[in-house]
Scaffold this motif. Sequence first.
Motif, PDB file in Angstrom:
ATOM      1  N   ARG A  92       0.839  -1.268  -0.068  1.00 36.43           N
ATOM      2  CA  ARG A  92      -0.029  -0.181   0.369  1.00 36.43           C
ATOM      3  C   ARG A  92       0.466   1.095   0.016  1.00 36.43           C
ATOM      4  O   ARG A  92       0.602   2.412  -0.580  1.00 36.43           O
ATOM      5  N   ALA A  93       1.622   1.395   0.494  1.00 32.98           N
ATOM      6  CA  ALA A  93       2.745   2.225   1.116  1.00 32.98           C
ATOM      7  C   ALA A  93       3.533   2.944  -1.152  1.00 32.98           C
ATOM      8  O   ALA A  93       3.556   3.654  -1.129  1.00 32.98           O
ATOM      9  N   ALA A  94       4.108   1.304  -1.331  1.00 36.74           N
ATOM     10  CA  ALA A  94       4.378   1.827  -2.688  1.00 36.74           C
ATOM     11  C   ALA A  94       3.306   2.038  -3.753  1.00 36.74           C
ATOM     12  O   ALA A  94       4.064   3.382  -4.182  1.00 36.74           O
ATOM     13  N   ARG A  95       2.349   1.707  -3.721  1.00 32.91           N
ATOM     14  CA  ARG A  95       0.695   2.344  -4.374  1.00 32.91           C
ATOM     15  C   ARG A  95       0.600   4.258  -4.043  1.00 32.91           C
ATOM     16  O   ARG A  95       0.626   4.498  -4.781  1.00 32.91           O
ATOM     17  N   ASP A  96       0.424   4.508  -2.737  1.00 34.01           N
ATOM     18  CA  ASP A  96      -0.043   5.549  -2.489  1.00 34.01           C
ATOM     19  C   ASP A  96       1.604   6.339  -2.531  1.00 34.01           C
ATOM     20  O   ASP A  96       1.680   7.557  -3.372  1.00 34.01           O
ATOM     21  N   THR A  97       3.230   5.927  -2.579  1.00 31.55           N
ATOM     22  CA  THR A  97       3.993   7.076  -2.946  1.00 31.55           C
ATOM     23  C   THR A  97       4.188   6.454  -5.544  1.00 31.55           C
ATOM     24  O   THR A  97       4.598   7.635  -5.342  1.00 31.55           O
ATOM     25  N   LEU A  98       3.326   5.947  -5.597  1.00 33.84           N
ATOM     26  CA  LEU A  98       3.240   5.977  -6.232  1.00 33.84           C
ATOM     27  C   LEU A  98       1.981   6.873  -7.375  1.00 33.84           C
ATOM     28  O   LEU A  98       2.287   7.467  -8.840  1.00 33.84           O
ATOM     29  N   LEU A  99       1.266   7.274  -6.821  1.00 42.16           N
ATOM     30  CA  LEU A  99       0.042   8.285  -7.078  1.00 42.16           C
ATOM     31  C   LEU A  99      -0.024   9.248  -6.399  1.00 42.16           C
ATOM     32  O   LEU A  99      -0.502  10.188  -7.684  1.00 42.16           O
ATOM     33  N   GLY A 100       0.841   9.624  -5.742  1.00 42.85           N
ATOM     34  CA  GLY A 100       1.210  10.947  -5.227  1.00 42.85           C
ATOM     35  C   GLY A 100       2.574  10.799  -6.770  1.00 42.85           C
ATOM     36  O   GLY A 100       2.307  12.442  -6.952  1.00 42.85           O
ATOM     37  N   PHE A 101       3.508  10.624  -6.410  1.00 41.95           N
ATOM     38  CA  PHE A 101       3.741  10.625  -8.558  1.00 41.95           C
ATOM     39  C   PHE A 101       2.802  11.025  -9.441  1.00 41.95           C
ATOM     40  O   PHE A 101       3.301  12.228  -9.584  1.00 41.95           O
ATOM     41  N   ALA A 102       2.333  10.924  -9.615  1.00 37.02           N
ATOM     42  CA  ALA A 102       1.458  10.510 -11.175  1.00 37.02           C
ATOM     43  C   ALA A 102       0.356  12.086 -10.494  1.00 37.02           C
ATOM     44  O   ALA A 102       0.264  12.774 -11.570  1.00 37.02           O
ATOM     45  N   ALA A 103      -0.223  12.318  -9.334  1.00 33.58           N
ATOM     46  CA  ALA A 103      -0.718  13.323  -9.233  1.00 33.58           C
ATOM     47  C   ALA A 103       0.488  14.974  -8.978  1.00 33.58           C
ATOM     48  O   ALA A 103       0.348  15.540  -9.766  1.00 33.58           O
ATOM     49  N   GLY A 104       1.524  14.132  -8.643  1.00 32.32           N
ATOM     50  CA  GLY A 104       2.431  16.109  -8.575  1.00 32.32           C
ATOM     51  C   GLY A 104       2.689  16.571 -10.612  1.00 32.32           C
ATOM     52  O   GLY A 104       3.258  17.453 -11.115  1.00 32.32           O
ATOM     53  N   VAL A 105       3.111  15.012 -11.357  1.00 30.28           N
ATOM     54  CA  VAL A 105       3.134  14.948 -13.277  1.00 30.28           C
ATOM     55  C   VAL A 105       1.955  16.286 -13.285  1.00 30.28           C
ATOM     56  O   VAL A 105       2.245  17.101 -14.245  1.00 30.28           O
ATOM     57  N   MET A 106       1.157  15.573 -13.242  1.00 31.06           N
ATOM     58  CA  MET A 106      -0.422  16.301 -13.839  1.00 31.06           C
ATOM     59  C   MET A 106      -0.716  17.457 -13.233  1.00 31.06           C
ATOM     60  O   MET A 106      -0.546  18.488 -13.827  1.00 31.06           O
ATOM     61  N   ILE A 107       0.204  18.111 -11.497  1.00 31.84           N
ATOM     62  CA  ILE A 107      -0.457  19.382 -11.185  1.00 31.84           C
ATOM     63  C   ILE A 107       1.036  20.726 -12.176  1.00 31.84           C
ATOM     64  O   ILE A 107       0.424  21.265 -12.382  1.00 31.84           O
ATOM     65  N   SER A 108       1.811  19.478 -12.620  1.00 26.74           N
ATOM     66  CA  SER A 108       3.476  20.271 -13.556  1.00 26.74           C
ATOM     67  C   SER A 108       2.322  20.464 -14.184  1.00 26.74           C
ATOM     68  O   SER A 108       2.821  21.335 -14.844  1.00 26.74           O
ATOM     69  N   HIS A 148      -0.093   7.311   4.507  1.00 25.26           N
ATOM     70  CA  HIS A 148       1.604   7.598   3.555  1.00 25.26           C
ATOM     71  C   HIS A 148       1.574   8.837   3.074  1.00 25.26           C
ATOM     72  O   HIS A 148       1.900   9.035   2.291  1.00 25.26           O
ATOM     73  N   GLN A 149       1.514   9.499   4.304  1.00 19.13           N
ATOM     74  CA  GLN A 149       0.835  11.225   3.835  1.00 19.13           C
ATOM     75  C   GLN A 149       2.519  11.524   3.043  1.00 19.13           C
ATOM     76  O   GLN A 149       2.917  11.610   2.262  1.00 19.13           O
ATOM     77  N   LYS A 150       3.556  10.807   3.920  1.00 18.14           N
ATOM     78  CA  LYS A 150       4.720  11.782   3.710  1.00 18.14           C
ATOM     79  C   LYS A 150       5.213  10.660   2.318  1.00 18.14           C
ATOM     80  O   LYS A 150       5.844  11.927   1.288  1.00 18.14           O
ATOM     81  N   ARG A 151       5.153   9.551   2.658  1.00 16.29           N
ATOM     82  CA  ARG A 151       5.709   9.246   1.405  1.00 16.29           C
ATOM     83  C   ARG A 151       4.870   9.735   0.412  1.00 16.29           C
ATOM     84  O   ARG A 151       5.415   9.576  -1.319  1.00 16.29           O
ATOM     85  N   ALA A 152       3.481  10.000   0.328  1.00 16.36           N
ATOM     86  CA  ALA A 152       2.446  10.560  -0.757  1.00 16.36           C
ATOM     87  C   ALA A 152       3.426  11.797  -1.307  1.00 16.36           C
ATOM     88  O   ALA A 152       2.892  12.014  -2.383  1.00 16.36           O
ATOM     89  N   THR A 153       3.845  12.086  -0.419  1.00 15.66           N
ATOM     90  CA  THR A 153       3.732  13.995  -1.011  1.00 15.66           C
ATOM     91  C   THR A 153       5.624  13.929  -1.493  1.00 15.66           C
ATOM     92  O   THR A 153       5.678  14.889  -1.823  1.00 15.66           O
ATOM     93  N   THR A 154       6.080  13.078  -0.703  1.00 16.19           N
ATOM     94  CA  THR A 154       7.799  12.943  -1.406  1.00 16.19           C
ATOM     95  C   THR A 154       7.341  12.320  -2.890  1.00 16.19           C
ATOM     96  O   THR A 154       8.163  13.650  -4.205  1.00 16.19           O
ATOM     97  N   GLY A 155       6.341  11.228  -3.650  1.00 17.80           N
ATOM     98  CA  GLY A 155       6.274  11.333  -5.002  1.00 17.80           C
ATOM     99  C   GLY A 155       5.532  12.623  -5.643  1.00 17.80           C
ATOM    100  O   GLY A 155       5.998  12.246  -6.586  1.00 17.80           O
ATOM    101  N   LEU A 156       5.060  12.959  -4.748  1.00 20.29           N
ATOM    102  CA  LEU A 156       4.051  14.294  -5.576  1.00 20.29           C
ATOM    103  C   LEU A 156       4.789  15.270  -5.971  1.00 20.29           C
ATOM    104  O   LEU A 156       5.139  15.820  -7.230  1.00 20.29           O
ATOM    105  N   ILE A 157       5.328  15.722  -4.970  1.00 20.94           N
ATOM    106  CA  ILE A 157       7.001  16.530  -5.242  1.00 20.94           C
ATOM    107  C   ILE A 157       8.116  15.878  -6.422  1.00 20.94           C
ATOM    108  O   ILE A 157       8.098  17.271  -7.187  1.00 20.94           O
ATOM    109  N   THR A 158       8.142  15.265  -6.360  1.00 25.87           N
ATOM    110  CA  THR A 158       9.000  13.930  -7.499  1.00 25.87           C
ATOM    111  C   THR A 158       9.017  15.052  -8.514  1.00 25.87           C
ATOM    112  O   THR A 158       9.582  14.832  -9.717  1.00 25.87           O
ATOM    113  N   GLY A 159       7.068  14.075  -8.297  1.00 25.05           N
ATOM    114  CA  GLY A 159       6.604  13.777  -9.886  1.00 25.05           C
ATOM    115  C   GLY A 159       6.282  15.150 -10.391  1.00 25.05           C
ATOM    116  O   GLY A 159       6.858  15.799 -11.961  1.00 25.05           O
TER     117      GLY A 159
END
Length: 241
Positions: A17-33, A218-229
């Motif tokens: 679940r943590a990996a999935r949330d991180t990857l979804l956060g990455f997707a959100a970051g890409v979409m925002i940018s 998993h907010q921290k991981r998801a946020t890290t993924g978002l910023i990275t994306g």
Amino acid sequence: MTGVGALPVLFRREIGRAARDTLLGFAAGVMISASYFSLILPGIDAATEQYGAVLWAALVAAGGIALGALAVAWINETVPHEHFITGREGTDSRALARIWLFILAITIHNFPEGLAVGVGFGGGNVANGVTLATGIGLQNAPEGLAVAVALRGQGFGRRRSVLVALATGLVEPVGGLIGVMAVTVSEVLLPWGLTFAAGAMLYIISHEIIPETHRHGHQKRATTGLITGLILMMILDVTLG
């Protein structure tokens, strides 16, 4: 890329679940940018050229963003569907029937992304279109993984889960074709089309993706993924666009 993202399901029993949330956060970051750097800002530039005033350009952008968000909100409220992650998990007798609701939910999610790419190319700026296509492709990979994992949770086989995830990505070329046709017919529609696609994606990010990534602690991981994306997509936009 949606199909590529689903491939790990063929070789691994479970994605954490943590990996999935991180990857979804990455997707959100890409979409925002992508929404801001590849859609809203070019939309404002196009509107400024057409209307000759920054204020009017900003108002057009605001209108396009609002219309895009309202359109997805209306679809979300009127079309029956069920979300992959927040829906029930585990095998049940209605799993086969529910797959069509799942596919419909992903159609709502993916269509604006295809629309954005189509508008990007249709506006005549190939570099902008390539940037959008690359960024959307990157964020489609974690989406494909999420789809396939959720289907596995519903009791579907590995191959079938991957194939259905691949099929959900096929709506994006349809959205792309519509975007190209719209802005090709009239240049006046270009700023509206760009900002409409941005509004649609921003609604999806806020309404579905970010809440889901924060739902399991998993907010921290998801946020890290978002910023990275977001950073990766920004770099792509600067270097390719």
